[in-house]
Design a protein around this motif. Sequence first.
Motif, PDB file in Angstrom:
ATOM      1  N   LYS A 117       0.631  -1.340  -0.080  1.00 37.18           N
ATOM      2  CA  LYS A 117       0.062  -0.061   0.120  1.00 37.18           C
ATOM      3  C   LYS A 117       0.953   1.374  -0.107  1.00 37.18           C
ATOM      4  O   LYS A 117       0.432   2.307  -0.703  1.00 37.18           O
ATOM      5  CB  LYS A 117      -0.864   0.017   1.154  1.00 37.18           C
ATOM      6  N   GLU A 118       2.116   1.364   0.942  1.00 40.08           N
ATOM      7  CA  GLU A 118       2.745   2.362   0.644  1.00 40.08           C
ATOM      8  C   GLU A 118       3.359   2.616  -0.698  1.00 40.08           C
ATOM      9  O   GLU A 118       3.628   3.860  -1.131  1.00 40.08           O
ATOM     10  CB  GLU A 118       4.000   1.948   1.513  1.00 40.08           C
ATOM     11  N   PHE A 119       3.854   1.523  -1.452  1.00 45.57           N
ATOM     12  CA  PHE A 119       4.184   1.610  -2.836  1.00 45.57           C
ATOM     13  C   PHE A 119       3.052   2.096  -3.747  1.00 45.57           C
ATOM     14  O   PHE A 119       3.282   3.102  -4.392  1.00 45.57           O
ATOM     15  CB  PHE A 119       4.620   0.348  -3.353  1.00 45.57           C
ATOM     16  N   LEU A 120       1.808   1.585  -3.483  1.00 46.85           N
ATOM     17  CA  LEU A 120       0.706   2.269  -4.213  1.00 46.85           C
ATOM     18  C   LEU A 120       0.239   3.785  -4.159  1.00 46.85           C
ATOM     19  O   LEU A 120      -0.150   4.324  -5.042  1.00 46.85           O
ATOM     20  CB  LEU A 120      -0.456   1.202  -4.398  1.00 46.85           C
ATOM     21  N   ARG A 121       0.726   3.985  -2.960  1.00 47.11           N
ATOM     22  CA  ARG A 121       0.552   5.672  -2.722  1.00 47.11           C
ATOM     23  C   ARG A 121       1.313   6.398  -3.662  1.00 47.11           C
ATOM     24  O   ARG A 121       0.769   7.818  -3.661  1.00 47.11           O
ATOM     25  CB  ARG A 121       0.544   5.838  -1.100  1.00 47.11           C
ATOM     26  N   SER A 122       2.353   6.197  -4.143  1.00 50.23           N
ATOM     27  CA  SER A 122       3.034   6.917  -4.867  1.00 50.23           C
ATOM     28  C   SER A 122       2.627   6.879  -6.225  1.00 50.23           C
ATOM     29  O   SER A 122       3.204   7.657  -7.135  1.00 50.23           O
ATOM     30  CB  SER A 122       4.465   6.304  -4.696  1.00 50.23           C
ATOM     31  N   LYS A 123       1.549   6.031  -6.696  1.00 49.56           N
ATOM     32  CA  LYS A 123       1.125   5.982  -8.133  1.00 49.56           C
ATOM     33  C   LYS A 123      -0.110   6.795  -8.395  1.00 49.56           C
ATOM     34  O   LYS A 123      -1.036   6.981  -7.230  1.00 49.56           O
ATOM     35  CB  LYS A 123       0.875   4.659  -8.282  1.00 49.56           C
ATOM     36  N   SER A 124      -0.308   7.302  -9.668  1.00 47.73           N
ATOM     37  CA  SER A 124      -1.737   7.775  -9.915  1.00 47.73           C
ATOM     38  C   SER A 124      -2.193   7.294 -11.075  1.00 47.73           C
ATOM     39  O   SER A 124      -1.473   6.379 -12.027  1.00 47.73           O
ATOM     40  CB  SER A 124      -1.471   9.333 -10.210  1.00 47.73           C
ATOM     41  N   PHE A 125      -3.561   6.921 -10.960  1.00 48.31           N
ATOM     42  CA  PHE A 125      -4.314   6.326 -11.905  1.00 48.31           C
ATOM     43  C   PHE A 125      -5.299   7.001 -12.722  1.00 48.31           C
ATOM     44  O   PHE A 125      -6.089   7.842 -11.865  1.00 48.31           O
ATOM     45  CB  PHE A 125      -5.229   4.784 -11.155  1.00 48.31           C
ATOM     46  N   LYS A 126      -5.731   6.936 -13.822  1.00 46.23           N
ATOM     47  CA  LYS A 126      -6.554   7.747 -14.714  1.00 46.23           C
ATOM     48  C   LYS A 126      -7.905   7.001 -14.533  1.00 46.23           C
ATOM     49  O   LYS A 126      -7.991   5.704 -14.238  1.00 46.23           O
ATOM     50  CB  LYS A 126      -6.177   7.815 -16.086  1.00 46.23           C
ATOM     51  N   SER A 127      -8.799   7.726 -14.944  1.00 45.47           N
ATOM     52  CA  SER A 127     -10.147   7.028 -15.375  1.00 45.47           C
ATOM     53  C   SER A 127     -10.106   6.071 -16.554  1.00 45.47           C
ATOM     54  O   SER A 127      -9.392   6.517 -17.534  1.00 45.47           O
ATOM     55  CB  SER A 127     -11.215   8.018 -15.197  1.00 45.47           C
ATOM     56  N   PRO A 128     -10.884   4.954 -16.325  1.00 46.22           N
ATOM     57  CA  PRO A 128     -10.687   4.009 -17.674  1.00 46.22           C
ATOM     58  C   PRO A 128     -11.344   4.920 -18.782  1.00 46.22           C
ATOM     59  O   PRO A 128     -12.691   5.299 -18.722  1.00 46.22           O
ATOM     60  CB  PRO A 128     -11.416   2.991 -17.224  1.00 46.22           C
ATOM     61  N   SER A 129     -10.650   4.819 -20.046  1.00 40.04           N
ATOM     62  CA  SER A 129     -11.166   5.223 -21.339  1.00 40.04           C
ATOM     63  C   SER A 129     -12.120   4.198 -21.946  1.00 40.04           C
ATOM     64  O   SER A 129     -12.762   4.506 -22.798  1.00 40.04           O
ATOM     65  CB  SER A 129      -9.934   5.632 -22.271  1.00 40.04           C
ATOM     66  N   ILE A 130     -11.950   2.829 -21.684  1.00 39.57           N
ATOM     67  CA  ILE A 130     -12.756   1.808 -22.126  1.00 39.57           C
ATOM     68  C   ILE A 130     -13.764   1.316 -20.956  1.00 39.57           C
ATOM     69  O   ILE A 130     -13.049   1.145 -19.693  1.00 39.57           O
ATOM     70  CB  ILE A 130     -12.124   0.716 -22.811  1.00 39.57           C
ATOM     71  N   PRO A 131     -15.087   1.174 -20.670  1.00 41.61           N
ATOM     72  CA  PRO A 131     -15.607   0.576 -19.702  1.00 41.61           C
ATOM     73  C   PRO A 131     -15.055  -0.548 -19.066  1.00 41.61           C
ATOM     74  O   PRO A 131     -14.726  -1.461 -19.617  1.00 41.61           O
ATOM     75  CB  PRO A 131     -16.981   0.284 -20.334  1.00 41.61           C
ATOM     76  N   TYR A 132     -15.208  -0.398 -17.758  1.00 42.23           N
ATOM     77  CA  TYR A 132     -14.082  -1.267 -17.015  1.00 42.23           C
ATOM     78  C   TYR A 132     -14.845  -2.184 -16.144  1.00 42.23           C
ATOM     79  O   TYR A 132     -15.422  -1.447 -15.174  1.00 42.23           O
ATOM     80  CB  TYR A 132     -12.857  -0.449 -16.350  1.00 42.23           C
ATOM     81  N   ILE A 133     -15.079  -3.613 -16.321  1.00 44.91           N
ATOM     82  CA  ILE A 133     -15.736  -4.203 -15.429  1.00 44.91           C
ATOM     83  C   ILE A 133     -14.886  -5.074 -14.576  1.00 44.91           C
ATOM     84  O   ILE A 133     -14.116  -5.852 -14.922  1.00 44.91           O
ATOM     85  CB  ILE A 133     -16.887  -5.264 -16.003  1.00 44.91           C
ATOM     86  N   SER A 134     -14.915  -4.916 -13.037  1.00 45.20           N
ATOM     87  CA  SER A 134     -13.932  -5.661 -12.376  1.00 45.20           C
ATOM     88  C   SER A 134     -14.525  -6.753 -11.729  1.00 45.20           C
ATOM     89  O   SER A 134     -15.493  -6.648 -11.101  1.00 45.20           O
ATOM     90  CB  SER A 134     -13.536  -4.605 -11.297  1.00 45.20           C
TER      91      SER A 134
END
Length: 321
Positions: free
Chosen positions: A213-230
Amino acid sequence: MSKPIVFMFSGQGSQYYHMGQKLFSENTAFRNCLLNMDAIVTRRIGKSILSEMYNPAKRISDPFDRTLYTHPAIFMVEYALYQVLFEKGIQPDYVLGTSLGEFTSAAVSGVLDAEDAMECILEQAIIMEEHCREGSMLAILDHPQLYNEFPQIFDQSELTSVNYHSHFVVSGENEKIKMIINFLKEKHITHQMLPVSYGFHSSLMDPAERTYKEFLRSKSFKSPSIPYISSLSGDRVTEIDHYFFWDTVRKPIQFPQAIHYLESRHTCRFIDLGPSGTLAAFAKQLISEDSGSRCSSIITPFQQELKNLETVENLLKLERK
């Protein structure tokens, strides 16, 4: 109107030695993508994934299960197959990922680029190997209620996914999974060990949580440009928070809910871009008999990927006429 195309990406347990090797030998887009991604991995860990994955001394049936190698290998094969389809003009209307396959969905849909996805994948594998005890995952081919009926199963493991009406997966410590296997053999219940080294989607992952989680906090993520089903939530995701890619390896998989979400809205063409075709097999069990949706896979252990690719191309051409 043609069916919406859904690209599906599977995770740990779907890998094996020599996956996609015929495409690697004969398809330039696939080969170049794998070589480019392999160079990124080699710079990071000092090891070529392709030299391991296509090791001539290994058979398809040999266990390919070291996470530091299999994590990037799965992503590389899935993303390279996406590049093949993209070059042929086949693009998804939706992406659907499960577990590690969420990273491929994210890369395809523009949440992060492929190199950033690979960095997240490698970091996850490194942290797991540093902090987590090894564990096992076991697929049980019977009704999921079995899990709650027998303490020999639920006392020794955690339920990680229910894939359809007669297939579910549990995670646990190696010795406890062996005890479950002995019980299942006594009951003549079909089961299969997954080729993994850790009990993904269970509390066995928890020692890695803080560091990852500490590693992930340094990352930024954009909104999906293709509909994203998780398969984390079982429905559409429009924003990816900092801890999403921790949750996808820790929390249970909701693949049936994701399929039902799409099925309730569309008649779909599901295309499995994973190494084994497992998600297509699961989806076929989840789609109702009167549905017009169809499922296809391309790469499988039977090494018919060139023929399967041609079949998918032809089917899509017919549907678009």
